[in-house]
Enzyme design. Structure first.
Site, PDB file in Angstrom:
ATOM      1  N   TYR A 123       0.840  -1.212   0.000  1.00 42.97           N
ATOM      2  CA  TYR A 123       0.000   0.000   0.000  1.00 42.97           C
ATOM      3  C   TYR A 123       0.877   1.265   0.000  1.00 42.97           C
ATOM      4  O   TYR A 123       0.641   2.199  -0.769  1.00 42.97           O
ATOM      5  CB  TYR A 123      -0.902  -0.048   1.225  1.00 42.97           C
ATOM      6  N   LYS A 160       1.044   4.224  -2.819  1.00 38.35           N
ATOM      7  CA  LYS A 160       0.686   5.609  -2.505  1.00 38.35           C
ATOM      8  C   LYS A 160       1.865   6.555  -2.723  1.00 38.35           C
ATOM      9  O   LYS A 160       1.681   7.712  -3.104  1.00 38.35           O
ATOM     10  CB  LYS A 160       0.157   5.697  -1.064  1.00 38.35           C
TER      11      LYS A 160
HETATM   12  P1  NAP Z   1     -13.374   2.268   0.863  1.00 39.86           P
HETATM   13  O1  NAP Z   1     -14.410   2.729   1.823  1.00 39.86           O
HETATM   14  O2  NAP Z   1     -12.840   0.877   0.988  1.00 39.86           O
HETATM   15  O3  NAP Z   1     -13.934   2.499  -0.632  1.00 39.86           O
HETATM   16  C1  NAP Z   1     -13.154   2.126  -1.742  1.00 39.86           C
HETATM   17  C2  NAP Z   1     -13.857   2.500  -3.027  1.00 39.86           C
HETATM   18  O4  NAP Z   1     -13.020   2.085  -4.131  1.00 39.86           O
HETATM   19  C3  NAP Z   1     -15.192   1.797  -3.213  1.00 39.86           C
HETATM   20  O5  NAP Z   1     -16.080   2.668  -3.876  1.00 39.86           O
HETATM   21  C4  NAP Z   1     -14.829   0.607  -4.109  1.00 39.86           C
HETATM   22  O6  NAP Z   1     -15.922   0.132  -4.902  1.00 39.86           O
HETATM   23  C5  NAP Z   1     -13.781   1.253  -5.007  1.00 39.86           C
HETATM   24  N1  NAP Z   1     -12.926   0.275  -5.665  1.00 39.86           N
HETATM   25  C6  NAP Z   1     -12.188  -0.710  -5.100  1.00 39.86           C
HETATM   26  N2  NAP Z   1     -11.530  -1.400  -6.058  1.00 39.86           N
HETATM   27  C7  NAP Z   1     -11.876  -0.841  -7.249  1.00 39.86           C
HETATM   28  C8  NAP Z   1     -11.537  -1.091  -8.596  1.00 39.86           C
HETATM   29  N3  NAP Z   1     -10.708  -2.078  -8.947  1.00 39.86           N
HETATM   30  N4  NAP Z   1     -12.076  -0.304  -9.565  1.00 39.86           N
HETATM   31  C9  NAP Z   1     -12.923   0.685  -9.245  1.00 39.86           C
HETATM   32  N5  NAP Z   1     -13.293   0.979  -7.985  1.00 39.86           N
HETATM   33  C10 NAP Z   1     -12.755   0.227  -7.006  1.00 39.86           C
HETATM   34  O7  NAP Z   1     -12.066   3.206   0.899  1.00 39.86           O
HETATM   35  P2  NAP Z   1     -11.890   4.725   1.403  1.00 39.86           P
HETATM   36  O8  NAP Z   1     -11.452   4.680   2.806  1.00 39.86           O
HETATM   37  O9  NAP Z   1     -13.051   5.554   0.996  1.00 39.86           O
HETATM   38  O10 NAP Z   1     -10.601   5.140   0.539  1.00 39.86           O
HETATM   39  C11 NAP Z   1     -10.688   5.850  -0.683  1.00 39.86           C
HETATM   40  C12 NAP Z   1      -9.287   6.225  -1.128  1.00 39.86           C
HETATM   41  O11 NAP Z   1      -8.643   6.994  -0.106  1.00 39.86           O
HETATM   42  C13 NAP Z   1      -8.379   5.015  -1.367  1.00 39.86           C
HETATM   43  O12 NAP Z   1      -7.521   5.252  -2.457  1.00 39.86           O
HETATM   44  C14 NAP Z   1      -7.583   4.930  -0.083  1.00 39.86           C
HETATM   45  O13 NAP Z   1      -6.339   4.281  -0.269  1.00 39.86           O
HETATM   46  C15 NAP Z   1      -7.412   6.402   0.246  1.00 39.86           C
HETATM   47  N6  NAP Z   1      -7.128   6.640   1.663  1.00 39.86           N
HETATM   48  C16 NAP Z   1      -8.006   6.255   2.642  1.00 39.86           C
HETATM   49  C17 NAP Z   1      -7.688   6.516   3.967  1.00 39.86           C
HETATM   50  C18 NAP Z   1      -8.590   6.136   5.100  1.00 39.86           C
HETATM   51  O14 NAP Z   1      -8.166   6.305   6.261  1.00 39.86           O
HETATM   52  N7  NAP Z   1      -9.807   5.677   4.865  1.00 39.86           N
HETATM   53  C19 NAP Z   1      -6.478   7.151   4.289  1.00 39.86           C
HETATM   54  C20 NAP Z   1      -5.624   7.517   3.269  1.00 39.86           C
HETATM   55  C21 NAP Z   1      -5.969   7.264   1.955  1.00 39.86           C
HETATM   56  P3  NAP Z   1     -16.876  -1.081  -4.370  1.00 39.86           P
HETATM   57  O15 NAP Z   1     -17.729  -0.463  -3.268  1.00 39.86           O
HETATM   58  O16 NAP Z   1     -17.691  -1.472  -5.547  1.00 39.86           O
HETATM   59  O17 NAP Z   1     -15.955  -2.135  -3.860  1.00 39.86           O
END
Ligand code: NAP
Length: 248
Positions: free
Chosen positions: A156, A160
């Protein structure tokens, strides 16, 4: 004041979490929102309706961000349905955490393909459109983990950190055509992605945050709003930390 009135935006992975928060805030600011999901069809269609209720155009597309071909097809469909693209948000992402000792090749490859290769796929697919109009904003959802590393997340963190290098390079390549490219590095944001963590890890993250709370999808969406709109017209190649001060 609506900051994105009439703008057409593509957001990858907006069926839930941060992507959904961005879609909601952008629609409230007058943007037409095309967004993708991987498997969550029902929540995606529900969000589509919710956004349309705000008086903007909205459409959910099932598209695997890791696929070059599907990304090209997606952008072609969005151009047909929406008539243009002004903003791309590369948000789709996954985790497959494990210590390096136990991490399988499949888990390394899947995270790199979905988190990093997807950014190449989507940016390539929109590039021609943005170049023609000599305007555009691309925002890549990186992470504090890409800046500082994290035990148990070599795959990861590498994905990133790669996004940051990609962001800065695109900013240098396309800046002369008025196309801006920035990254956001969220800290600990409370979504389904972080729900998977055990309570001890979660407490550890919270203790390390000067603002003493996890962030919300809306906290990240507001930073995206700034980077997508003309409010940031002179900002490119940057990484904006949205982390409650975690990296301070
Ligand atoms: P999440 O709740 O797990 O949601 C992930 C989203 O990505 C969902 O809409 C999922 O669709 C979609 N997805 C997964 N695989 C995919 C693919 N192959 N093609 C298209 N869509 C795909 O994650 P989140 O926490 O909102 O995170 C969103 C972004 O922010 C990510 O890049 C994550 O790395 C980054 N981020 C998150 C955090 C955190 O603390 N949450 C911190 C830093 C960065 P489905 O629902 O259909 O599976």
């Amino acid at each position: 004041m609506k900051l994105l009135e009439g703008k057409n935006v593509i957001i990858t992975g907006a069926s839930r979490g941060i992507g959904k928060g961005i879609a909601q805030v952008f629609a409230e600011h007058g943007a037409n929102v095309a967004f993708t999901y991987s498997s969550s069809e029902a929540p995606a269609l529900e969000l589509e309706k919710e956004l349309e209720g705000l008086g903007v155009k909205a459409k959910a597309y099932k598209s695997n961000a890791a696929s070059f071909g599907e990304s090209e097809d997606l952008v072609a469909k969005v151009l047909e349905d929406f008539g243009g693209i002004d903003v791309l948000i590369n948000n789709a992402g996954i985790t497959k955490d494990n210590l390096l000792m136990r991490m399988g090749e499949d888990d390394f490859d899947a995270v790199i393909e979905i988190n990093l290769k997807s950014v190449f796929n989507m940016t390539k697919a929109v590039q021609r459109t943005l170049l023609k109009q000599r305007k555009g904003s691309i925002i890549n959802m990186s992470s504090v983990v890409g800046v500082k590393g994290n035990a148990g997340q070599t795959n990861y963190a590498a994905s990133k950190a790669g996004m940051i290098g990609f962001t800065k390079s695109v900013a240098l390549e396309l800046g002369s055509r008025n196309i801006r490219c920035n990254a956001i590095a969220p800290g600990f944001i409370e979504t389904e992605m972080t729900d998977k963590l055990d309570e001890k890890t979660v407490q550890g993250w919270r203790d390390a945050i000067p603002l003493k709370r996890g962030g919300s999808p809306e906290d990240v969406a507001n930073a995206c709003l700034f980077l997508a709109s003309d409010m940031s017209a002179y900002v490119t190649g940057q990484v904006l930390n949205v982390d409650g001060g975690m990296l301070t």
